[in-house]
Write a protein that holds these residues in place. Structure first.
Motif, short mmCIF file in Angstrom:
data_model
loop_
_atom_site.label_atom_id
_atom_site.label_comp_id
_atom_site.label_asym_id
_atom_site.label_seq_id
_atom_site.Cartn_x
_atom_site.Cartn_y
_atom_site.Cartn_z
N GLN A 247 0.84 -1.21 0.00
CA GLN A 247 0.00 0.00 0.00
C GLN A 247 0.87 1.26 0.00
O GLN A 247 0.59 2.23 -0.71
N ARG A 248 1.92 1.24 0.79
CA ARG A 248 2.79 2.41 0.88
C ARG A 248 3.55 2.63 -0.43
O ARG A 248 3.69 3.77 -0.89
N TYR A 249 4.04 1.57 -1.02
CA TYR A 249 4.77 1.69 -2.28
C TYR A 249 3.87 2.19 -3.41
O TYR A 249 4.33 2.86 -4.34
N THR A 250 2.58 1.83 -3.35
CA THR A 250 1.68 2.14 -4.46
C THR A 250 0.68 3.24 -4.11
O THR A 250 -0.24 3.50 -4.88
N SER A 279 14.82 -4.65 0.49
CA SER A 279 15.98 -4.75 1.38
C SER A 279 15.85 -3.78 2.55
O SER A 279 15.10 -2.79 2.49
N ILE A 280 16.60 -4.05 3.59
CA ILE A 280 16.46 -3.30 4.84
C ILE A 280 16.87 -1.84 4.68
O ILE A 280 16.42 -0.96 5.42
N ASP A 281 17.72 -1.53 3.68
CA ASP A 281 18.19 -0.16 3.49
C ASP A 281 17.47 0.58 2.38
O ASP A 281 17.91 1.65 1.95
N TRP A 282 16.35 0.03 1.90
CA TRP A 282 15.62 0.66 0.81
C TRP A 282 14.44 1.45 1.37
O TRP A 282 13.64 0.92 2.13
N PRO A 283 14.30 2.74 1.01
CA PRO A 283 13.18 3.52 1.54
C PRO A 283 11.83 3.02 1.02
O PRO A 283 11.70 2.67 -0.15
N VAL A 284 10.86 2.96 1.91
CA VAL A 284 9.50 2.56 1.54
C VAL A 284 8.70 3.83 1.28
O VAL A 284 8.32 4.54 2.21
N ALA A 285 8.50 4.14 -0.01
CA ALA A 285 7.83 5.38 -0.41
C ALA A 285 7.08 5.14 -1.71
O ALA A 285 7.40 4.22 -2.48
N VAL A 291 1.81 8.95 -7.70
CA VAL A 291 1.67 10.27 -7.08
C VAL A 291 1.68 11.35 -8.16
O VAL A 291 2.11 11.11 -9.28
N GLY A 292 1.17 12.50 -7.81
CA GLY A 292 1.14 13.62 -8.75
C GLY A 292 0.61 14.85 -8.06
O GLY A 292 0.29 14.82 -6.86
N PRO A 293 0.47 15.95 -8.83
CA PRO A 293 -0.02 17.21 -8.24
C PRO A 293 -1.37 17.07 -7.54
O PRO A 293 -1.62 17.70 -6.51
N PRO A 300 4.03 8.81 4.98
CA PRO A 300 5.41 9.30 5.01
C PRO A 300 6.37 8.18 4.63
O PRO A 300 6.08 7.00 4.82
N THR A 301 7.51 8.56 4.08
CA THR A 301 8.54 7.56 3.79
C THR A 301 8.95 6.87 5.08
O THR A 301 9.10 7.50 6.12
#
Length: 327
Positions: A247-250, A279-285, A291-293, A300-301
């Motif tokens: 959900q967070r990634y998309t 991976s543990i060092d990859w931001p979840v965003a 996303v867009g205007p 939040p990331t």
């Protein structure tokens, strides 16, 4: 109108590299993850013999005396043995669990050596696996986890295309994914009485979960229309779903569908979910195409460790004092 048919996605053409198969399969995947949040995969390339061997090892582990299992009691890396009724799903958005779940489980993460920098530094969720004294158990489980990891690395390319991203978008993020292999035992129960479930209604935390083919059914999912659907048994088909990380990634483009488990068979039930994340060092965003205007990020990331520390503190009684669990 909400769909209630569980899609069956044939991975065979894509895995064989047939022309056009990647995008056509990704289109099926997008439908499954935007309409219902669960799907089956067939022709996935995991040998039935390896799946059967894992179920045999799950039974062999749980058949041990409780004293032997408790020697490997779950640690802060979420590795090891979770005793019967050892977790309560307080973070569920579907139903507030007040009774512990009627299951026990053994968790395995990526196998790492004692000299790995993350092990030496005590980094959370990057500790050593806890292995029982059962000849052959470790080798069988590691081999299966390696197979599942390779399958996920192929599948995330379909997820990228389903999000209108380049096929290799998630390759680096899943080069060394975080995963958790859960070997679960459900004793028989009559049904949900006073809020008691084998596994209470919840959504997973993962980017994706692959549940091994299982002749003993007990899984139900909640459709977008609110109806609970018992998942059928399909020969040699994995059940796949997304969770809160997806959900967070998309940006909520893809669903994290509620599900529950109740063992009504009058016999023992074992289940083998494989939860996988970046991976543990990859931001979840949120990825760029979600996303867009006029569609800002809803979350939040975050990072795998931060999210899982919060989740486990709220749900895994065995890791907490009563005061910690209430916080």
């Amino acid at each position: 109108m909400a769909t209630e048919a569980i899609p069956i996605i044939d991975l065979g053409p894509y895995l064989a590299g047939e022309p056009g198969a990647m995008d056509s399969t990704a289109k099926e995947l997008r439908f499954a993850l935007t309409e219902i949040g669960f799907y089956f995969i067939v022709n996935h390339g995991i040998a039935q013999e390896k799946i059967a061997a894992m179920f045999a090892e799950a039974k062999r582990f749980h058949d041990q005396p409780i004293e032997k299992k408790l020697e490997l009691k779950l640690d802060q890396h979420n590795t090891g043995y979770l005793p019967m009724r050892g977790n309560t799903l307080r973070t569920s958005t579907v139903q507030t669990g007040t009774k512990p779940n009627l299951n026990e489980a053994f968790f395995v993460k990526r196998e790492m050596g004692p000299d790995h920098p993350d092990v030496l530094s005590g980094r959370r969720f990057r500790g050593l696996n806890r292995w029982p004294d059962l000849p052959g158990f470790r080798d069988t489980v590691i081999d299966y986890c390696n197979e599942m990891e390779r399958l996920v690395q192929k599948m995330v390319r379909l997820y990228a295309r389903a999000l209108d991203l380049p096929a290799n978008y998630f390759d680096t993020a899943f080069a060394e994914p975080m995963f958790s292999m859960r070997m679960t035992h459900y004793p028989p129960q009559d049904g949900p009485a006073d809020d008691e479930f084998g596994l209470a209604p919840h959504t997973d935390t993962s980017f994706l979960t692959l549940l091994a083919p299982n002749e003993v059914q007990g899984l139900s999912i909640r459709s977008q229309g609110g109806t609970w659907i018992d998942m059928p048994a399909i020969d040699n088909a994995y059940v796949v779903n997304g969770g809160q990380m997806l959900q967070r990634y998309t940006n909520d483009t893809f669903l994290a569908t509620p599900h529950r488990a109740i063992n009504k068979t009058a016999g023992e039930r074992y289940a083998l979910p494989f939860f996988c994340d970046s991976s543990i060092d990859w931001p979840v965003a949120a990825v760029p195409t979600t996303v867009g205007p006029d569609r800002p990020p809803k979350y939040p990331t975050t990072w795998y460790s931060d999210y899982m520390i919060w989740y486990l503190k709220r749900n895994y009684d065995v890791l907490n004092t009563p005061q910690q669990a209430a916080e």
